[in-house]
Design an enzyme around this catalytic site. Structure first.
Site, mmCIF file in Angstrom:
data_model
loop_
_atom_site.group_PDB
_atom_site.id
_atom_site.type_symbol
_atom_site.label_atom_id
_atom_site.label_comp_id
_atom_site.label_asym_id
_atom_site.label_seq_id
_atom_site.Cartn_x
_atom_site.Cartn_y
_atom_site.Cartn_z
ATOM 1 N N CYS A 70 -6.864 40.874 -41.875
ATOM 2 C CA CYS A 70 -7.315 40.016 -40.780
ATOM 3 C C CYS A 70 -6.601 40.481 -39.525
ATOM 4 O O CYS A 70 -5.373 40.395 -39.439
ATOM 5 C CB CYS A 70 -6.972 38.560 -41.096
ATOM 6 S SG CYS A 70 -7.330 37.381 -39.778
ATOM 7 N N CYS A 186 -12.250 43.270 -35.905
ATOM 8 C CA CYS A 186 -12.221 42.103 -36.794
ATOM 9 C C CYS A 186 -12.937 42.508 -38.075
ATOM 10 O O CYS A 186 -14.032 43.087 -38.020
ATOM 11 C CB CYS A 186 -12.914 40.906 -36.146
ATOM 12 S SG CYS A 186 -13.115 39.475 -37.236
#
Length: 266
Positions: A70, A186
């Site tokens: 992440c 992302c």
């Protein structure tokens, strides 16, 4: 040997997918913090709290190494996590250097730009700014926050008209013909490579940091002599609950299948 892979949701499956291809003999624990997704609009303190809980949970399940799959959690919490926990912790880094290197190799390198798309917290964070300053001496890198893509991904809305309309509206802020690379900052964004490819000019390459992250993991495991598994397996967790439900496991299977399809798109 167990490797814990942690994300705010299902975006980190793109990192797990890369790990499964390169580490065929290891056991994996995948933790999706779906109770608190998305992270990109939360405060740094909240993300540190959620991330610390996730890492501790994975250690309690037997993890010998952690991958923070992440970008947002890496940006907000990795330094604190490494100080707190005594095991290898590998984070995500937007592949800005890879994009810059590709740009320098191109025929029009002096004029072409790179666009990094990420969550608001990653875009605003010091970690990305420092990375860009380190590799972008010519000031050819721009950033764009695309928070809704995380929501679309978590709801399994990938190539729908709403996604494409959202992307077109956001990209209208840029003269895309002046760009050579789009960096996916992302892990959720890997699900949208087909829509991105449809909208972007043909000369714009799609670049993510998954391969680099897993290569760092492999290097660290080798350095510490930790990679010695006897067979590959994966256990999935939504926050603190192990996934046994066949419907949810089938859903994860669909996500992984889509990611394999997206690997063909550059």
């Amino acid at each position: 040997m167990k490797i814990g892979i942690f994300d705010s949701g299902l975006g980190g499956l793109s990192v797990l997918n890369e790990a499964l291809k390169k580490l065929p003999n290891e056991e994996f624990l995948y933790y999706a913090d779906r109770k608190n997704v998305p992270y990109g609009l939360k405060s740094k303190d909240e993300i540190l709290k959620f991330s610390s809980h996730a890492v501790k949970f994975l250690i309690d399940q037997g993890a010998n190494a952690i991958v923070i799959a992440c970008n947002t959690a890496t940006s907000a919490a990795i330094n604190e996590l490494r100080a707190k926990f005594d095991l290898p912790i590998i984070g995500m880094e937007p592949a800005v250097k890879k994009a810059a290197d590709l740009n320098r190799e191109g025929e029009n390198s002096a004029s072409l730009r790179t666009l990094v798309i990420a969550t608001p917290l990653t875009v605003q964070g010091a970690k990305l700014k420092e990375l860009i300053e380190r590799v972008d001496s010519e000031h050819l890198v721009d950033v764009l926050a695309l928070p809704r893509l995380v929501e679309f991904a978590e709801n399994e809305n990938f190539a729908c008209d709403e996604v494409k309309e959202y992307l077109r509206e956001e990209f209208a802020k840029f003269k895309l013909q002046n760009y050579c690379a789009l960096v996916l900052g992302c892990t959720h964004f890997n699900y949208f490579k087909d829509s991105l490819r449809e909208i972007l000019p043909a000369g714009v390459s799609l670049i993510d940091g998954n391969e680099g992250t897993i290569n760092k993991l492999i290097s660290e495991l080798s350095r510490l002599n930790l990679a010695h598994g006897k067979g590959q397996s994966v256990e999935y967790f939504y926050s603190d609950a192990k996934i046994y439900d066949n419907g949810e496991l089938a859903r994860i299977g669909r996500y992984l299948a889509r990611l394999n399809k997206m690997l063909e798109i550059k």
